[in-house]
Design a protein around this motif. Structure first.
Motif, short mmCIF file in Angstrom:
data_model
loop_
_atom_site.label_atom_id
_atom_site.label_comp_id
_atom_site.label_asym_id
_atom_site.label_seq_id
_atom_site.Cartn_x
_atom_site.Cartn_y
_atom_site.Cartn_z
N LEU A 277 0.85 -1.03 -0.33
CA LEU A 277 -0.03 -0.29 -0.26
C LEU A 277 0.83 1.33 -0.19
O LEU A 277 0.82 2.32 -0.32
CB LEU A 277 -0.71 0.13 1.40
CG LEU A 277 -2.27 -1.28 1.62
CD1 LEU A 277 -2.78 -1.23 2.53
CD2 LEU A 277 -3.35 -0.62 0.40
N HIS A 278 1.81 1.36 0.55
CA HIS A 278 2.99 2.25 0.98
C HIS A 278 3.60 2.50 -0.48
O HIS A 278 3.48 4.11 -0.77
CB HIS A 278 3.76 2.13 2.19
CG HIS A 278 4.64 2.93 2.12
ND1 HIS A 278 4.99 4.25 3.34
CD2 HIS A 278 6.01 3.46 1.50
CE1 HIS A 278 6.06 5.25 2.96
NE2 HIS A 278 6.53 4.31 1.96
N GLU A 279 4.38 1.37 -0.88
CA GLU A 279 5.25 1.47 -2.19
C GLU A 279 3.85 2.17 -3.26
O GLU A 279 3.94 2.97 -4.21
CB GLU A 279 5.51 0.86 -2.25
CG GLU A 279 6.60 0.42 -1.80
CD GLU A 279 7.65 0.95 -0.85
OE1 GLU A 279 7.32 2.42 -1.36
OE2 GLU A 279 7.74 0.80 0.01
N ILE A 280 2.58 1.78 -3.43
CA ILE A 280 1.62 2.17 -4.35
C ILE A 280 1.52 2.99 -4.54
O ILE A 280 1.16 4.22 -5.16
CB ILE A 280 0.45 1.26 -4.47
CG1 ILE A 280 0.98 -0.58 -4.91
CG2 ILE A 280 -0.98 1.44 -5.21
CD1 ILE A 280 -0.71 -1.45 -4.75
N GLY A 281 1.30 3.74 -2.98
CA GLY A 281 1.11 5.29 -2.69
C GLY A 281 2.14 6.23 -3.39
O GLY A 281 1.77 7.40 -3.99
N HIS A 282 3.36 6.09 -3.20
CA HIS A 282 4.38 6.67 -3.76
C HIS A 282 4.24 6.36 -5.05
O HIS A 282 4.34 7.71 -6.06
CB HIS A 282 5.38 5.81 -3.66
CG HIS A 282 6.03 5.99 -2.25
ND1 HIS A 282 6.11 7.42 -1.71
CD2 HIS A 282 6.68 5.61 -1.91
CE1 HIS A 282 7.01 7.69 0.11
NE2 HIS A 282 7.55 6.03 -0.04
N VAL A 283 3.65 5.69 -6.11
CA VAL A 283 4.04 5.32 -7.34
C VAL A 283 2.37 6.48 -7.96
O VAL A 283 2.64 7.29 -8.96
CB VAL A 283 3.00 3.85 -7.73
CG1 VAL A 283 2.46 4.20 -9.24
CG2 VAL A 283 4.50 3.21 -7.80
N ALA A 287 3.71 11.42 -1.09
CA ALA A 287 5.11 11.03 0.01
C ALA A 287 4.81 11.20 1.26
O ALA A 287 3.67 11.33 1.64
CB ALA A 287 5.64 12.77 -0.48
N HIS A 288 6.22 10.96 2.21
CA HIS A 288 5.92 10.44 3.53
C HIS A 288 5.22 11.53 4.33
O HIS A 288 5.34 12.82 4.06
CB HIS A 288 6.81 10.34 4.03
CG HIS A 288 8.09 8.77 3.01
ND1 HIS A 288 9.55 8.80 3.64
CD2 HIS A 288 7.89 7.92 2.80
CE1 HIS A 288 9.62 7.90 2.73
NE2 HIS A 288 8.28 6.82 2.44
N VAL A 289 4.44 11.11 5.39
CA VAL A 289 4.03 11.84 6.27
C VAL A 289 4.65 11.67 7.68
O VAL A 289 5.07 10.70 8.16
CB VAL A 289 2.57 12.14 6.66
CG1 VAL A 289 1.93 12.01 5.33
CG2 VAL A 289 2.15 10.41 6.72
#
Ligand SMILES: [Zn+2]
Length: 458
Positions: A277-283, A287-289
């Motif tokens: 989920l995190h890496e797809i969010g980047h794609v 960005a990080h929070v």
């Protein structure tokens, strides 16, 4: 490691940039070329206090701007403008525009106005009836039907950040076209978990993700590797390119990404889901929070992984998704026809500047026809290339000189004839490409010559 920039079509001056090239979004100002300009007033009606609204305006000649306050934009060239309001997130909930998009006609010398109304969805109110502090109402105690009970989702809707672009206009994918992904490696049993992660991203954005059979044909190749230990590591990347050719100032649109995951052999399923989920969010452009209860927090928590997006993640993904509007390049052309002729009548080719004594005479002409629907945003440029079958590189696309001022932007039937002097050849079956561009990209439609006739000299 970053792969080299990805080029959509050669010979059309497209540039690809990786997300490391962070830059603020530049907003093209209006460039009136005549005295007859108009104004567009943008007002926010029922906007709850403390809600930061956002409206984008796009229109003729690639015009693009955004505003967060009541404003009147002056000196606009007359024409049709698309005005879109985004869903605004606050700590308490989200403000959803009742009519998110309006097409507004700005008249020459006149004024147009648009008012946006919002409905507010309060995350902390249980609906309908029970007071918010009624602790006897469980997650399924309301009458919300299939609606997820957002009051049970952790996080805060304001806890999201975008990777590229500003908060008002993040760089994003076109949410109205499917995005393909594929595994480049053996999945080690991870495929269902990955599919679920893409399904969650789809639910949050409205974007359709399609799993492709072949990784070399997918926009998002996914790599999974295994190592020892209980931790996971990963990298998710969004890449974008923009049309920037001649008079066109294009917008950045994401069109490629990667997900790389390194999984410890004793890592939990929940932690792996969190990673995807995190890496797809980047794609997708997140960005990080700092907030630890969001999926986009880094590092991930081994002890309490998140297997669903939190409120900040969801708010950010909504702004990157369908609700924020399509970024469509021109639609593909229909009913394409192409014919060539050897011109024994040798018509003069109109001279553009240069030596008036020099008259070029055409020994060939090529006529292209097609039908098209109205592009939104409008087509700004049409170019035609001859495909040299002997070459696979950029030099294999030879631009055909079209009449000066031809834009090919009108809906309906279009026909254009190019006159060529020297070096031309005509064979039935010769392949050509018609490339149309607007601010969001280029669309290529192939066409082959169906005839090569001889036009007799008079
Ligand atoms: Zn990360």
């Amino acid at each position: 490691m970053r792969r080299p920039a990805f080029l959509l079509i050669p010979a059309a001056a497209l540039f690809g940039l990786t997300l490391t090239s962070c830059s603020a979004t530049s907003v093209a100002g209006p460039t009136p070329t005549m005295a007859d300009v108009g104004t567009l007033g943008i007002r926010f009606g029922s906007l709850p206090a403390g809600v930061q609204a956002q409206v984008t305006v796009s229109g003729p000649d690639g015009y693009l701007s955004s505003t967060a306050t009541n404003t009147t934009i002056e000196n606009l060239p007359p024409g049709t403008y698309r005005v879109s309001a985004l869903t605004a997130a606050t700590e308490r909930g989200i403000a959803v525009p009742t009519e998110p998009t309006a097409m507004i006609e700005v008249p020459a010398g006149g004024a147009a106005d648009v008012v946006f109304e919002y409905t507010f969805r309060d995350f902390h109110a249980t609906s309908p009836g029970p007071p918010p502090d009624d602790s006897t109402v469980g997650p399924n105690g309301g009458e919300g039907g299939d609606q997820p009970d957002v009051s049970t989702i952790p996080g805060r809707p304001s806890d999201f950040r975008f990777t590229v672009g500003n908060q008002a206009m993040p760089v994003r994918w076109n949410p109205c076209q499917p995005i393909s992904w594929a595994l480049t490696t053996d999945d080690g049993g991870e495929q269902p978990r990955l599919q679920e992660a893409f399904a969650r991203a789809s639910a949050a954005t409205g974007i359709t993700f399609q799993q492709a059979d072949r990784a070399d044909q997918a926009q998002i190749p996914v790599t999974i590797r295994f190592t020892t230990g209980a931790t996971v590591e990963g990298e998710g990347e969004m890449r974008y390119s923009y049309v920037n050719s001649g008079s066109i100032v294009g917008r950045k649109v994401a069109n490629e990404g990667t997900v790389d995951a390194v999984l410890g052999d004793s890592s939990t399923a929940a932690l792996r889901s969190n990673l995807y989920l995190h890496e797809i969010g980047h794609v997708l452009g997140l960005a990080h929070v700092d907030a630890t209860d969001e999926v986009m927090h880094s590092p991930l928590s081994i002890s309490s992984p998140l297997t669903e997006y939190s409120l900040g993640d969801l708010a950010g993904l909504r702004r990157l998704g369908r609700e924020a509007g399509c970024l469509n390049p021109p639609p593909p052309l229909l009913d394409t026809v192409a014919s060539g002729a050897r011109r024994l009548d040798r018509p003069a080719i109109p001279q553009i500047g240069g030596d008036p004594g020099l008259v070029l005479r055409a020994d060939h002409s090529f006529t292209f026809g097609w039908a098209s629907t109205l592009a939104d945003p409008p087509t700004l440029q049409t170019r035609i290339f001859r495909v040299d079958p002997a070459r696979r590189d950029v030099q294999g696309l030879v631009p055909i000189p079209l009449p000066l001022g031809f834009r090919g932007d009108l809906p309906g039937k279009t026909e254009v004839t190019a006159l060529l002097a020297g070096g031309a050849d005509c064979q039935v079956g010769d392949r050509y490409r018609i490339v149309q561009q607007n601010i969001f990209g280029a669309t290529t439609t192939p066409v082959a010559l169906s005839s090569c006739k001889v036009v007799a000299a008079r």
